[in-house]
Write a protein that holds these residues in place. Structure first.
Motif, PDB file in Angstrom:
ATOM      1  N   CYS A 259      77.708   5.886  13.705  1.00 58.28           N
ATOM      2  CA  CYS A 259      78.748   6.907  13.840  1.00 58.28           C
ATOM      3  C   CYS A 259      79.838   6.762  12.773  1.00 58.28           C
ATOM      4  O   CYS A 259      80.512   7.732  12.459  1.00 58.28           O
ATOM      5  CB  CYS A 259      79.372   6.832  15.228  1.00 58.28           C
ATOM      6  SG  CYS A 259      78.249   7.332  16.534  1.00 58.28           S
ATOM      7  N   GLU A 260      80.031   5.580  12.250  1.00 59.51           N
ATOM      8  CA  GLU A 260      81.108   5.317  11.295  1.00 59.51           C
ATOM      9  C   GLU A 260      80.712   5.581   9.843  1.00 59.51           C
ATOM     10  O   GLU A 260      81.573   5.799   9.005  1.00 59.51           O
ATOM     11  CB  GLU A 260      81.566   3.862  11.405  1.00 59.51           C
ATOM     12  CG  GLU A 260      82.161   3.507  12.736  1.00 59.51           C
ATOM     13  CD  GLU A 260      82.377   2.002  12.917  1.00 59.51           C
ATOM     14  OE1 GLU A 260      82.990   1.645  13.929  1.00 59.51           O
ATOM     15  OE2 GLU A 260      81.939   1.208  12.064  1.00 59.51           O
ATOM     16  N   LEU A 261      79.419   5.543   9.544  1.00 61.06           N
ATOM     17  CA  LEU A 261      78.958   5.618   8.153  1.00 61.06           C
ATOM     18  C   LEU A 261      78.595   7.032   7.741  1.00 61.06           C
ATOM     19  O   LEU A 261      78.192   7.844   8.571  1.00 61.06           O
ATOM     20  CB  LEU A 261      77.740   4.700   7.972  1.00 61.06           C
ATOM     21  CG  LEU A 261      78.016   3.220   8.172  1.00 61.06           C
ATOM     22  CD1 LEU A 261      76.709   2.442   8.175  1.00 61.06           C
ATOM     23  CD2 LEU A 261      78.933   2.701   7.081  1.00 61.06           C
ATOM     24  N   PRO A 262      78.697   7.325   6.443  1.00 60.93           N
ATOM     25  CA  PRO A 262      78.286   8.640   5.948  1.00 60.93           C
ATOM     26  C   PRO A 262      76.783   8.857   6.126  1.00 60.93           C
ATOM     27  O   PRO A 262      76.004   7.904   6.154  1.00 60.93           O
ATOM     28  CB  PRO A 262      78.636   8.596   4.456  1.00 60.93           C
ATOM     29  CG  PRO A 262      79.583   7.462   4.291  1.00 60.93           C
ATOM     30  CD  PRO A 262      79.280   6.485   5.396  1.00 60.93           C
ATOM     31  N   VAL A 263      76.396  10.114   6.228  1.00 62.62           N
ATOM     32  CA  VAL A 263      74.987  10.497   6.353  1.00 62.62           C
ATOM     33  C   VAL A 263      74.195   9.908   5.191  1.00 62.62           C
ATOM     34  O   VAL A 263      74.628   9.939   4.049  1.00 62.62           O
ATOM     35  CB  VAL A 263      74.857  12.035   6.363  1.00 62.62           C
ATOM     36  CG1 VAL A 263      73.401  12.448   6.317  1.00 62.62           C
ATOM     37  CG2 VAL A 263      75.547  12.613   7.579  1.00 62.62           C
ATOM     38  N   GLY A 264      73.045   9.330   5.495  1.00 62.83           N
ATOM     39  CA  GLY A 264      72.169   8.779   4.463  1.00 62.83           C
ATOM     40  C   GLY A 264      72.516   7.367   4.036  1.00 62.83           C
ATOM     41  O   GLY A 264      71.895   6.823   3.135  1.00 62.83           O
ATOM     42  N   SER A 265      73.498   6.748   4.696  1.00 65.65           N
ATOM     43  CA  SER A 265      73.887   5.372   4.354  1.00 65.65           C
ATOM     44  C   SER A 265      72.767   4.402   4.683  1.00 65.65           C
ATOM     45  O   SER A 265      71.934   4.658   5.558  1.00 65.65           O
ATOM     46  CB  SER A 265      75.128   4.954   5.148  1.00 65.65           C
ATOM     47  OG  SER A 265      76.240   5.713   4.763  1.00 65.65           O
TER      48      SER A 265
END
Length: 110
Positions: A42-48
């Motif tokens: 939930c905290e990371l950007p998409v595709g991380s």
């Protein structure tokens, strides 16, 4: 659940598959690791790309199942002694309020 994170990249593999964060779970059981993974997701950007370190040998099958269930991509899996490292590319998180199947429930038979 979680708010939508900022968009970073597509789900297609590319040159920018470097690890953005590491979750060192030690010998924790899957139930505790699951909470850590979902929080980071939930905290990371998409595709991380997230790297999970675990000393619990029972985690391997759970990581694979979680990746299938969430649409994540297991990029690499390495074992060094008693420690396993999993590089996971994360998809967009589910929309708030989206029901997710419990890992304790058995799938219904057709």
């Amino acid at each position: 659940m979680c708010a939508a994170p900022p968009d970073a990249s597509s789900d297609a593999p590319g040159p920018n598959d470097s690890v953005l964060t590491v979750v060192d779970a030690g010998g924790e059981p899957w139930a505790r690791i699951l909470g850590l993974l979902e929080r980071r997701w939930c905290e990371l950007p998409v595709g991380s790309v997230l790297e999970l370190h675990s000393a619990n040998p029972q985690v391997r099958s759970s990581v694979r199942g979680w990746c299938r269930l969430t649409g994540s991509t297991l990029l690499t899996e390495e074992e060094t002694g008693d420690l396993s490292a999993y590089r996971i590319k994360l998809p967009p998180p589910p929309a708030p309020g989206t029901p997710t199947p419990s890992t304790l429930q058995k799938p219904e038979s057709p």
